[in-house]
Write an enzyme that holds these catalytic residues in place. Structure first.
Site, short mmCIF file in Angstrom:
data_model
loop_
_atom_site.label_atom_id
_atom_site.label_comp_id
_atom_site.label_asym_id
_atom_site.label_seq_id
_atom_site.Cartn_x
_atom_site.Cartn_y
_atom_site.Cartn_z
N GLU A 55 3.37 6.98 -2.60
CA GLU A 55 3.68 7.22 -4.01
C GLU A 55 4.39 8.57 -4.21
OE1 GLU A 55 0.25 4.59 -6.25
OE2 GLU A 55 -0.22 6.65 -5.68
N ASN A 97 0.28 8.69 -10.70
CA ASN A 97 -1.17 8.52 -10.79
C ASN A 97 -1.76 9.06 -12.08
OD1 ASN A 97 -2.26 7.27 -8.16
ND2 ASN A 97 -0.73 8.74 -7.46
N GLY A 151 0.82 -1.20 0.00
CA GLY A 151 0.00 0.00 0.00
C GLY A 151 0.85 1.24 0.00
N THR A 174 -2.26 3.90 -18.14
CA THR A 174 -1.78 4.05 -19.52
C THR A 174 -0.26 3.92 -19.58
OG1 THR A 174 -1.74 6.47 -19.21
CG2 THR A 174 -3.71 5.49 -20.21
N THR A 208 -5.91 -0.96 6.33
CA THR A 208 -5.27 -0.29 5.23
C THR A 208 -4.90 -1.23 4.10
OG1 THR A 208 -3.49 1.17 4.59
CG2 THR A 208 -2.96 -0.52 6.19
#
Length: 398
Positions: free
Chosen positions: A270, A393, A181, A398, A191
């Site tokens: 991230e 993100n 995560g 893609t 979580t």
């Protein structure tokens, strides 16, 4: 006094508690690398689990929630890179088929298997390659179960940059946790995906109480981007192979392990380069302390200041002040510190600016707030916000 040993960072690999074995393999969910995992106990077990509160919970969650109600889960299987969410009736049938195949390989009832699925939302599972994979695995049987915790943690990863494992001991028992995560991460219960396996002998009631207490103080205090996943799951399976342990000692060890995993996930957010820890003390109650701390750790302006090593304490005051319903908070009673330096109400001297910037440049940045209202305290965990978060993100599908 119970002694809790933090062993997960000691030299050598983390290994499973007695009576657990695991498998990882490539089922075609991602282009390269293992993406399917199974962890199973070789004997009956007790279990406890918690799940997302999202209204769009996926088939893996709804199926696992039903199975977890029996508190006798013996195995966990995880599919990475595909959440199997918003996939309709076919998604439900696919999740059930995966569970059925795993149960067949292990020779256990289907309702003793928990399934986790994580990744892109809205895409059906590639059942053709998954079926072929499970057919091949079934021919090998339990001989294929040679994976360690690090292998399973790696097979669960999506945008994680590193696998997450932790180990604690209590009495003669070992507690091993694995998690993934790094984004879509602010749970209301647990979580993302976090699984704990132990050879402690625990009653279902004690195990459930320990998990809920640990999650409330750790996983529920984690936020990367304020977004709750459709797939959040946390579960603990105890097979009793090491015999009974003191429930209070087990709860302490489990909470410590979950905190370790929480911090690993926060620091791997991230695009993140820093762990952000916000503590609010002297609150009227725990709920208020946690609410104010979350307001600070979730503020994009605070997070970007941390990323840029900018000690902009005015943004922290803003994040506290926007909680208008907490009308008992009086600005004159509030203090704010960055590290060990008070920045409000006593503005730091000009000659301490370099020291403040040095604190903000560290891999872990701590902000401490007191409200002057009571004795309650809460600490929450997050990370900085970087341009890389947007990149990850913006290009996710893609």
């Amino acid at each position: 006094m119970t002694h809790v040993h933090a062993l997960n960072r000691s030299p050598g690999p983390v290994t499973w508690p007695t009576g657990f074995r695991a498998y990882t393999g490539h089922g075609g969910l991602r282009e390269h690398g293992d993406d399917i995992s199974i962890v199973a106990s070789d004997r009956p077990a007790t279990s406890a689990a918690m799940f997302t509160r999202s209204l769009f919970a996926g088939p893996a969650v709804t199926l696992s929630r039903a199975h977890a109600a029996g508190q006798n889960l013996c195995a966990v299987t995880t599919l990475a890179q595909n959440a199997n969410v918003a996939t309709g009736r076919q998604g439900e049938e696919n999740a059930a088929e995966v569970v059925r195949r795993v149960a067949g390989i292990l020779g256990i009832p289907e309702d003793e298997v928990l399934i986790g699925s994580t990744g892109v939302i809205g895409r059906p599972l590639p059942m053709g390659t998954i079926r072929t994979h499970f057919d091949e695995t079934a021919t090998r049987g339990l001989a294929a179960f040679v994976a360690g915790p690090l292998d399973v943690a790696r097979a669960m990863m999506t945008t994680d940059t590193r696998p997450k494992t932790a180990l604690r001991t209590v009495g003669q028992a070992r507690i091993v946790g694995i998690a993934k995560g790094v984004g879509m991460l602010e749970p209301n219960m647990a979580t993302m995906l976090a699984y704990v396996f132990t050879d402690a002998d625990m009653s279902p009631a004690d195990l459930d109480s320990a998990l809920r207490g640990a999650a409330n103080r750790t996983f529920n205090c984690l936020s990367v981007d304020t977004d709750t996943s459709t797939s959040d799951t946390v579960a603990v399976i105890a097979n009793g192979a090491a015999g009974p342990v003191d429930p209070a000692g087990f709860s302490e060890a489990l909470t410590d392990l979950c905190l370790d995993l929480t911090q690993q996930m926060a620091s791997d957010g991230e695009g993140a380069i820093k762990l952000l820890r916000v503590t609010v003390g002297q609150a009227g109650d725990y709920g208020q302390a946690k609410r104010i701390a979350k307001s600070v750790v979730n503020s994009p302006l605070v997070k970007t200041a941390v990323h840029g090593a900018d000690p902009n304490w005015g943004r922290v005051l803003m994040a506290i002040g926007k909680n208008a319903d907490d009308s008992d908070i009086a600005p004159g009673n509030v203090t704010v510190r960055f590290g060990d330096i008070e920045v409000y109400p006593e503005e730091p001297e000009a000659d301490t600016l370099d020291k403040l910037i040095g604190i903000m440049r560290q891999d872990e940045v701590g902000i401490v707030i007191t409200l002057g209202l009571g004795q309650a305290e809460a600490t929450v965990y997050g990370c900085d916000l970087s341009a890389d978060y947007i990149r990850v993100n913006a290009d996710y599908t893609t």
